[in-house]
Design an enzyme around this catalytic site. Structure first.
Site, short mmCIF file in Angstrom:
data_model
loop_
_atom_site.label_atom_id
_atom_site.label_comp_id
_atom_site.label_asym_id
_atom_site.label_seq_id
_atom_site.Cartn_x
_atom_site.Cartn_y
_atom_site.Cartn_z
N GLY A 188 4.01 2.29 -23.25
CA GLY A 188 4.76 2.08 -22.03
C GLY A 188 3.83 2.17 -20.83
N ASP A 239 16.05 9.09 -11.55
CA ASP A 239 15.44 7.79 -11.87
C ASP A 239 15.91 7.30 -13.24
OD1 ASP A 239 13.90 5.59 -11.34
OD2 ASP A 239 12.01 6.49 -12.03
N ALA A 271 4.04 2.34 -16.60
CA ALA A 271 4.85 2.47 -15.40
C ALA A 271 3.96 2.34 -14.17
CB ALA A 271 5.60 3.80 -15.40
N SER A 272 4.55 2.49 -13.00
CA SER A 272 3.79 2.31 -11.77
C SER A 272 2.78 3.41 -11.55
CB SER A 272 4.75 2.25 -10.57
OG SER A 272 5.55 3.43 -10.52
N LEU A 273 3.07 4.63 -11.99
CA LEU A 273 2.18 5.77 -11.74
C LEU A 273 1.38 6.19 -12.96
CD1 LEU A 273 4.55 8.05 -9.61
CD2 LEU A 273 3.02 6.23 -8.83
N GLN A 280 0.83 5.69 -17.66
CA GLN A 280 1.11 4.98 -18.90
C GLN A 280 1.12 5.98 -20.04
OE1 GLN A 280 -2.33 2.38 -18.26
NE2 GLN A 280 -3.13 2.98 -20.27
N VAL A 281 1.77 5.59 -21.15
CA VAL A 281 1.98 6.51 -22.27
C VAL A 281 1.35 5.93 -23.53
CG1 VAL A 281 3.70 7.72 -23.66
CG2 VAL A 281 4.13 7.31 -21.24
N LYS A 328 1.13 11.10 -21.77
CA LYS A 328 1.36 10.43 -20.49
C LYS A 328 0.16 10.69 -19.59
CE LYS A 328 4.65 10.37 -16.60
NZ LYS A 328 5.91 10.97 -16.08
#
Length: 586
Positions: free
Chosen positions: A198, A352, A200-202, A204-205, A220
């Site tokens: 995954g 969120d 995301a904007s801030l 990744q995993v 993460k």
């Protein structure tokens, strides 16, 4: 000769220069030329030394120089698109005329023109956000969630930013892990998947296996430059919004940059993720009937979080749900219960809840105490808000008034929550339904009319101005609650996307009933606390008032339960009808 040129003579005498053409002049010219060349070389040498020194300083302080250059570039991208969009709206965005003042064809042409400007502006902003990444992507995600506040063209354009983020390289991820944990990837993990599961904007995993224990984990890791740019990016966004507001005074969305400024530092510290996740686990420990799972947190630093790996897929993946015989309506109901419990009872809200943060994990039927064949997996615990008890009570009273269509109470509690007299618009933003639906007490009935922003804009040309006024007036905590509501509505819409319209509508009604149930709980508890703390001349009087309070709750909640059961029966009937029609056609 000299007497005929007294000025020249005096000038030459003062400067003691030889007259042109003389031998002494030739000697002087040669000497002056050498001096000029010497000074020219001195300047050249000084410039070269300055250049070499600047280059040396830049090389020695490469990170600082790169940061300044990159920050200037990112700010220029934001400033450029802001000016372009402001100019486009200023030149090409027509005012919507009052109803009946122009022909229908002219009105449609104006609406088309407005829509084109919205789309054009949103596309320009989206490209700029993607170019800068990080905080700017987060801003786009905020915009995409404001479906009942901003023009649909903006929300639809920005929705792709929920899933499309650029991954950092494996080398960059390894450097962040080494700096934050003091150990390399190979020292910490026996397996570390190169491909992130995954992005995301801030952060990744990645899936990995701990070297010490052999446990499968999810890691993460924050993108390496997000924290570096965050301060300058937030400042740039604030200046950008201020500039737009100076050009368009009706634009009052500075609260969005203020909210990001308050939230982002918490989201960038993954230690907060660990603390919040553990708090949610504790809050729901006594709710064995709710199928909620929060991954166990193992280790956290500011930029690296190691947690239990949980299998599953996004909650809106309908093909995956069908494959595992999971009922989307049950998923919807349990998501609603989780967030209603957080909002009205616990006061600790995950803000969120987009589908990427809500996973579904299949389970064997009867293998868990909750009795469902799935678990809800709640991810990304960086953005939470503590809801004060007084806020929860007022918010519950507002919702309960909306359910009853009690205009006097709606006006009262709207003023308390929003700080404005625009109670009709505030009710529309809160519920996502037209005022006519609320006014006719149809919010919880089968006659509820769907919300239509375009139609509302036609009726109220100053709608956008009024929306910004409401949002600029409400407390910051309510802004995040409104955003959470919008995201949950989006999840519900996706879960019932392939169902008959009647089933979709019944799902919405059950949402209202569930909200009503939790509002009643919040009101009951708040009134019980007030009764308990109020002095009573006769002790039995307090007991009597507490009993009446609980009895009133029981009667109201029983009525809701009966209505909910009727909807379940109607749903079964509608689905049987749909199946019968399909079999007949086949």
């Amino acid at each position: 000769m000299l007497g005929s040129r007294p000025f020249v003579a005096r000038a030459l005498q003062v400067r003691q220069l030889p007259w042109p053409g003389s031998r002494s002049h030739q000697f002087y010219s040669t000497t002056a030329s050498r001096g000029l060349r010497s000074r020219r070389w001195q300047r050249t040498a000084f410039g070269a030394a300055l250049t070499v020194g600047a280059c040396g300083y830049t090389v020695y302080n490469y990170d600082t120089a790169y940061l300044v250059a990159a920050s200037v570039y990112r700010s220029s991208v934001a400033a450029n698109v802001t000016c372009q969009v402001a100019w486009d709206y200023y030149r090409n965005f027509p005012e919507l005329p009052a109803e009946g003042s122009v022909s229908e064809d002219e009105r449609r042409a104006i609406q088309d023109q407005r829509s084109k400007v919205h789309v054009r502006a949103a596309e320009k902003v989206k490209r700029a956000l993607m170019k800068n990444g990080g905080v700017y992507i987060k801003l786009g995600q905020h915009i995409s969630a404001m479906q009942y506040v901003l023009p649909m063209e903006w929300c639809q354009t920005m929705q792709m930013l929920q899933d499309r983020n650029t991954a950092s390289s494996l080398d960059e991820i390894g450097q962040v892990i080494a700096l934050d944990t003091g150990k390399t990837v190979d020292e910490l993990f026996s397996v570390f998947d190169a491909e992130p599961i995954g992005v995301a904007s801030l952060a990744q995993v990645h899936r990995a296996v701990l070297r010490e224990t052999g446990e499968e984990v999810a890691v993460k890791v924050q993108h390496p430059m997000v924290r570096t740019y965050s301060d300058i990016d937030i400042a740039t966004v604030s200046v950008m919004f201020e500039f737009i507001h100076s050009v368009f005074p009706d634009f009052k969305f500075m609260w969005l940059s203020a909210e990001m400024k308050g939230s982002l530092p918490r989201e960038l510290d993954f230690c907060n993720d660990k603390i919040n996740a553990e708090q949610v686990q504790w809050n729901f420990a006594q709710h064995a009937d709710i199928p909620l799972t929060v991954p166990r947190m193992i280790q956290a630093t500011e930029r690296v979080l190691i947690m239990e790996y949980v299998n599953g897929r996004r909650c809106d993946d309908l093909a995956y749900l069908r494959q595992h015989n999971i009922d989307p309506s049950q998923v919807s109901r349990e998501i609603g219960r989780v967030f209603a419990e957080m909002t009205y009872v616990q006061g600790f809200l995950h803000c969120d809840p987009h589908p990427g943060n809500l996973f579904v994990r299949p389970r064997a039927q009867g293998s868990a105490s909750h009795g469902y064949n799935f678990d809800l997996v709640l991810l990304d615990h960086g953005l939470y808000r503590q809801l004060p008890s007084q806020f929860r009570y007022e918010y519950a009273e507002m919702w309960y008034a909306l359910m009853r269509g009690d205009q006097a109470q709606i006006k009262h509690w709207s003023r308390k929550l929003s700080g404005t007299d625009l109670y009709q618009l505030f009710s529309i933003i809160l519920t996502g339904h037209n005022w006519s639906t609320i006014e006719t007490k149809s919010l919880g009935s089968t006659s509820a009319a769907e919300f239509n922003l375009d139609a509302l804009t036609q009726q109220q040309p100053d709608l956008f101005q009024n929306i910004t006024e409401v949002l600029a007036s409400v407390p910051p905590v309510l802004l995040l609650v409104l955003k959470t509501n919008d995201l949950l509505r989006m999840v519900d819409q996706r879960l019932f996307a392939d169902q008959p319209p009647a089933v979709q509508h019944h799902a919405q009604l059950r949402t209202w009933l569930r909200i009503s149930h939790y509002c009643l709980i919040a009101i009951r508890d708040a009134r019980a606390a007030e009764i308990s703390h109020r002095p009573a001349a006769v002790p039995l009087a307090r007991v009597y008032r507490l009993a009446i309070n609980r009895l009133g709750f029981w009667f109201s909640d029983t009525a809701l339960s009966v209505y909910k059961a009727l909807l379940v029966v109607q749903d079964m009937f509608v689905r049987w009808q749909a199946l019968f029609r399909r079999s007949t056609i086949a």
